[in-house]
Design a protein around this motif. Sequence first.
Motif, PDB file in Angstrom:
ATOM      1  N   GLU A 283       8.751  -0.424   5.092  1.00  0.00           N
ATOM      2  CA  GLU A 283       8.920   0.230   3.784  1.00  0.00           C
ATOM      3  C   GLU A 283       9.993  -0.505   2.987  1.00  0.00           C
ATOM      4  OE1 GLU A 283      10.932   4.206   1.937  1.00  0.00           O
ATOM      5  OE2 GLU A 283       9.530   4.543   3.611  1.00  0.00           O
ATOM      6  N   VAL A 284       9.686  -0.659   1.679  1.00  0.00           N
ATOM      7  CA  VAL A 284      10.662  -1.217   0.733  1.00  0.00           C
ATOM      8  C   VAL A 284      10.701  -0.279  -0.458  1.00  0.00           C
ATOM      9  CG1 VAL A 284      11.308  -3.182  -0.708  1.00  0.00           C
ATOM     10  CG2 VAL A 284      10.144  -3.573   1.467  1.00  0.00           C
ATOM     11  N   ASN A 285      11.888   0.121  -0.851  1.00  0.00           N
ATOM     12  CA  ASN A 285      11.983   0.990  -2.020  1.00  0.00           C
ATOM     13  C   ASN A 285      13.031   0.494  -2.996  1.00  0.00           C
ATOM     14  OD1 ASN A 285      14.557   2.227  -1.469  1.00  0.00           O
ATOM     15  ND2 ASN A 285      13.556   3.496   0.090  1.00  0.00           N
ATOM     16  N   ALA A 286      12.924   0.968  -4.211  1.00  0.00           N
ATOM     17  CA  ALA A 286      13.863   0.608  -5.284  1.00  0.00           C
ATOM     18  C   ALA A 286      14.102   1.824  -6.158  1.00  0.00           C
ATOM     19  CB  ALA A 286      13.300  -0.538  -6.125  1.00  0.00           C
ATOM     20  N   MET A 287      15.299   1.899  -6.711  1.00  0.00           N
ATOM     21  CA  MET A 287      15.622   3.004  -7.612  1.00  0.00           C
ATOM     22  C   MET A 287      16.576   2.504  -8.689  1.00  0.00           C
ATOM     23  SD  MET A 287      16.974   6.866  -6.769  1.00  0.00           S
ATOM     24  CE  MET A 287      18.631   6.372  -6.295  1.00  0.00           C
ATOM     25  N   VAL A 288      16.337   2.935  -9.918  1.00  0.00           N
ATOM     26  CA  VAL A 288      17.249   2.640 -11.025  1.00  0.00           C
ATOM     27  C   VAL A 288      17.784   3.962 -11.558  1.00  0.00           C
ATOM     28  CG1 VAL A 288      16.236   0.438 -11.701  1.00  0.00           C
ATOM     29  CG2 VAL A 288      15.273   2.539 -12.593  1.00  0.00           C
ATOM     30  N   GLU A 289      19.050   3.976 -11.899  1.00  0.00           N
ATOM     31  CA  GLU A 289      19.678   5.193 -12.409  1.00  0.00           C
ATOM     32  C   GLU A 289      20.892   4.847 -13.248  1.00  0.00           C
ATOM     33  OE1 GLU A 289      21.493   7.597  -9.334  1.00  0.00           O
ATOM     34  OE2 GLU A 289      21.543   5.859  -7.991  1.00  0.00           O
ATOM     35  N   ARG A 290      21.491   5.832 -13.872  1.00  0.00           N
ATOM     36  CA  ARG A 290      22.696   5.630 -14.677  1.00  0.00           C
ATOM     37  C   ARG A 290      23.934   5.513 -13.772  1.00  0.00           C
ATOM     38  NH1 ARG A 290      22.123   9.869 -19.752  1.00  0.00           N
ATOM     39  NH2 ARG A 290      20.029   9.231 -20.418  1.00  0.00           N
ATOM     40  N   HIS A 291      24.956   4.835 -14.280  1.00  0.00           N
ATOM     41  CA  HIS A 291      26.215   4.752 -13.513  1.00  0.00           C
ATOM     42  C   HIS A 291      27.368   4.525 -14.487  1.00  0.00           C
ATOM     43  CE1 HIS A 291      27.842   0.637 -13.722  1.00  0.00           C
ATOM     44  NE2 HIS A 291      26.598   0.280 -14.002  1.00  0.00           N
ATOM     45  N   ASN A 292      28.570   4.822 -13.996  1.00  0.00           N
ATOM     46  CA  ASN A 292      29.773   4.526 -14.786  1.00  0.00           C
ATOM     47  C   ASN A 292      30.820   3.802 -13.930  1.00  0.00           C
ATOM     48  OD1 ASN A 292      30.501   6.564 -13.117  1.00  0.00           O
ATOM     49  ND2 ASN A 292      31.134   8.015 -14.716  1.00  0.00           N
ATOM     50  N   VAL A 293      30.344   3.052 -12.924  1.00  0.00           N
ATOM     51  CA  VAL A 293      31.233   2.292 -12.046  1.00  0.00           C
ATOM     52  C   VAL A 293      31.704   1.029 -12.767  1.00  0.00           C
ATOM     53  CG1 VAL A 293      31.415   1.063  -9.854  1.00  0.00           C
ATOM     54  CG2 VAL A 293      30.107   3.205  -9.998  1.00  0.00           C
ATOM     55  N   ARG A 294      33.003   0.780 -12.758  1.00  0.00           N
ATOM     56  CA  ARG A 294      33.559  -0.380 -13.454  1.00  0.00           C
ATOM     57  C   ARG A 294      34.250  -1.383 -12.527  1.00  0.00           C
ATOM     58  NH1 ARG A 294      30.250   0.266 -17.281  1.00  0.00           N
ATOM     59  NH2 ARG A 294      30.601   2.052 -18.661  1.00  0.00           N
ATOM     60  N   LYS A 295      34.542  -0.974 -11.313  1.00  0.00           N
ATOM     61  CA  LYS A 295      35.235  -1.900 -10.406  1.00  0.00           C
ATOM     62  C   LYS A 295      34.943  -1.544  -8.960  1.00  0.00           C
ATOM     63  CE  LYS A 295      39.491   0.870 -10.467  1.00  0.00           C
ATOM     64  NZ  LYS A 295      40.941   0.849 -10.742  1.00  0.00           N
ATOM     65  N   CYS A 296      35.184  -2.520  -8.060  1.00  0.00           N
ATOM     66  CA  CYS A 296      34.985  -2.277  -6.639  1.00  0.00           C
ATOM     67  C   CYS A 296      36.045  -1.295  -6.147  1.00  0.00           C
ATOM     68  CB  CYS A 296      35.112  -3.586  -5.850  1.00  0.00           C
ATOM     69  SG  CYS A 296      33.730  -4.725  -6.093  1.00  0.00           S
ATOM     70  N   SER A 297      35.659  -0.525  -5.156  1.00  0.00           N
ATOM     71  CA  SER A 297      36.565   0.493  -4.639  1.00  0.00           C
ATOM     72  C   SER A 297      36.349   0.649  -3.146  1.00  0.00           C
ATOM     73  CB  SER A 297      36.305   1.836  -5.349  1.00  0.00           C
ATOM     74  OG  SER A 297      36.985   2.884  -4.705  1.00  0.00           O
TER      75      SER A 297
ATOM     76  N   SER B  42       0.841  -1.198   0.000  1.00  0.00           N
ATOM     77  CA  SER B  42       0.000   0.000   0.000  1.00  0.00           C
ATOM     78  C   SER B  42       0.874   1.245   0.000  1.00  0.00           C
ATOM     79  CB  SER B  42      -0.929  -0.007   1.226  1.00  0.00           C
ATOM     80  OG  SER B  42      -0.165   0.011   2.426  1.00  0.00           O
ATOM     81  N   ASP B  43       0.215   2.403  -0.015  1.00  0.00           N
ATOM     82  CA  ASP B  43       0.877   3.707   0.069  1.00  0.00           C
ATOM     83  C   ASP B  43       2.034   3.845  -0.936  1.00  0.00           C
ATOM     84  OD1 ASP B  43       1.303   6.258   0.999  1.00  0.00           O
ATOM     85  OD2 ASP B  43       2.610   5.632   2.661  1.00  0.00           O
ATOM     86  N   PRO B  44       1.757   3.706  -2.229  1.00  0.00           N
ATOM     87  CA  PRO B  44       2.841   3.839  -3.222  1.00  0.00           C
ATOM     88  C   PRO B  44       3.364   5.277  -3.300  1.00  0.00           C
ATOM     89  CG  PRO B  44       0.719   3.754  -4.320  1.00  0.00           C
ATOM     90  CD  PRO B  44       0.438   3.483  -2.860  1.00  0.00           C
ATOM     91  N   ASN B  45       4.639   5.384  -3.635  1.00  0.00           N
ATOM     92  CA  ASN B  45       5.275   6.694  -3.776  1.00  0.00           C
ATOM     93  C   ASN B  45       6.289   6.624  -4.914  1.00  0.00           C
ATOM     94  OD1 ASN B  45       5.935   9.378  -3.204  1.00  0.00           O
ATOM     95  ND2 ASN B  45       7.593   8.754  -1.824  1.00  0.00           N
ATOM     96  N   VAL B  46       6.367   7.702  -5.708  1.00  0.00           N
ATOM     97  CA  VAL B  46       7.313   7.727  -6.838  1.00  0.00           C
ATOM     98  C   VAL B  46       8.143   8.999  -6.801  1.00  0.00           C
ATOM     99  CG1 VAL B  46       5.884   6.300  -8.354  1.00  0.00           C
ATOM    100  CG2 VAL B  46       5.597   8.768  -8.367  1.00  0.00           C
ATOM    101  N   TRP B  47       9.333   8.937  -7.390  1.00  0.00           N
ATOM    102  CA  TRP B  47      10.205  10.104  -7.562  1.00  0.00           C
ATOM    103  C   TRP B  47      11.146   9.822  -8.725  1.00  0.00           C
ATOM    104  CZ3 TRP B  47      10.531   6.644  -3.558  1.00  0.00           C
ATOM    105  CH2 TRP B  47      11.721   5.891  -3.460  1.00  0.00           C
ATOM    106  N   GLY B  48      11.867  10.817  -9.142  1.00  0.00           N
ATOM    107  CA  GLY B  48      12.824  10.616 -10.229  1.00  0.00           C
ATOM    108  C   GLY B  48      12.807  11.730 -11.247  1.00  0.00           C
ATOM    109  N   GLU B  49      13.555  11.510 -12.322  1.00  0.00           N
ATOM    110  CA  GLU B  49      13.652  12.463 -13.420  1.00  0.00           C
ATOM    111  C   GLU B  49      13.674  11.688 -14.722  1.00  0.00           C
ATOM    112  OE1 GLU B  49      16.305  16.256 -14.878  1.00  0.00           O
ATOM    113  OE2 GLU B  49      16.099  15.719 -12.783  1.00  0.00           O
ATOM    114  N   PRO B  50      12.812  12.081 -15.692  1.00  0.00           N
ATOM    115  CA  PRO B  50      12.728  11.325 -16.943  1.00  0.00           C
ATOM    116  C   PRO B  50      14.091  11.117 -17.603  1.00  0.00           C
ATOM    117  CG  PRO B  50      10.964  12.944 -16.821  1.00  0.00           C
ATOM    118  CD  PRO B  50      11.871  13.218 -15.665  1.00  0.00           C
TER     119      PRO B  50
END
Length: 262
Positions: free
Chosen positions: A149-163, A123-131
């Motif tokens: 509460e459980v949330n998820a987010m997808v976004e761009r990244h340029n990570v190539r290795k652990c640091s 219940s109680d859905p919530n959204v955020w982000g940028e197109p």
Amino acid sequence: MSTEEFLMTDISDLMRRATDGLSPESPDLVQRGMAQGLRMRRRRTALVSAAAAGAVVLTAGFAVAVQSLGPADGQGVQVAVQTPTAKPTAPAPTKTTSATPKPPSRFALNTLRKLLPSGMKASDPNVWGEPGQFSGGSWTVDDGKGLAEVNAMVERHNVRKCSSEFPGACKRLADGTLVVSRPLELVYTDERNEGVLSNSVEVYRRDGVKVNMIAFNSEDEKGSPKTRAYPPFTVEQLTTMARNPAWKPAGRLFALPAKGSS
């Protein structure tokens, strides 16, 4: 006898009477004078006839011109019709683009809902982000052990290795995916500590997409007391959910452009 012959005879008789006893220098003077007079009379007659014919033509032309102007108005007076002057064409209105921002994508919210266990209430859905940049969504879930509460987010990244910059356990999987996990972290580490904990994972995919998932043991990330002892999902469960093929379309929506592409 024609009129011209009558006139010549009459004029000849009058001139003979007027010149009786005179001896003209030329015997045919009278005849030549009469002939000259007759030619002048014919010329005047021809000119008068031509002028009359011209007047008839002009009159007929005027009548035609008046008729071409159209019927008379209600008073019986001919109304001249003027050709309207073309009005300048107004420039086409410039289209204006709407300043209303696009709503955030519901991709993360909808995908997260599909990945929740079938028996778990949400219940109680919530959204955020940028197109085109990132998409986030959260649900308040209930598995019978307390709201969370459980949330998820997808976004761009340029990570190539652990640091060492990652504050958590980072490992590289066989396909090159990086997974950073943070189990049972305190949301607050100051006087606001109310025992609210989180389990979180960050999955850095090779296509330039980052999937981040977090579960809390409270109804809200901040400003809400804990409602259960632990979050409803472990980091292992969250990792499995974050790597689910359901997130694959994020590669078309949020991935960084490939190197060398425009």
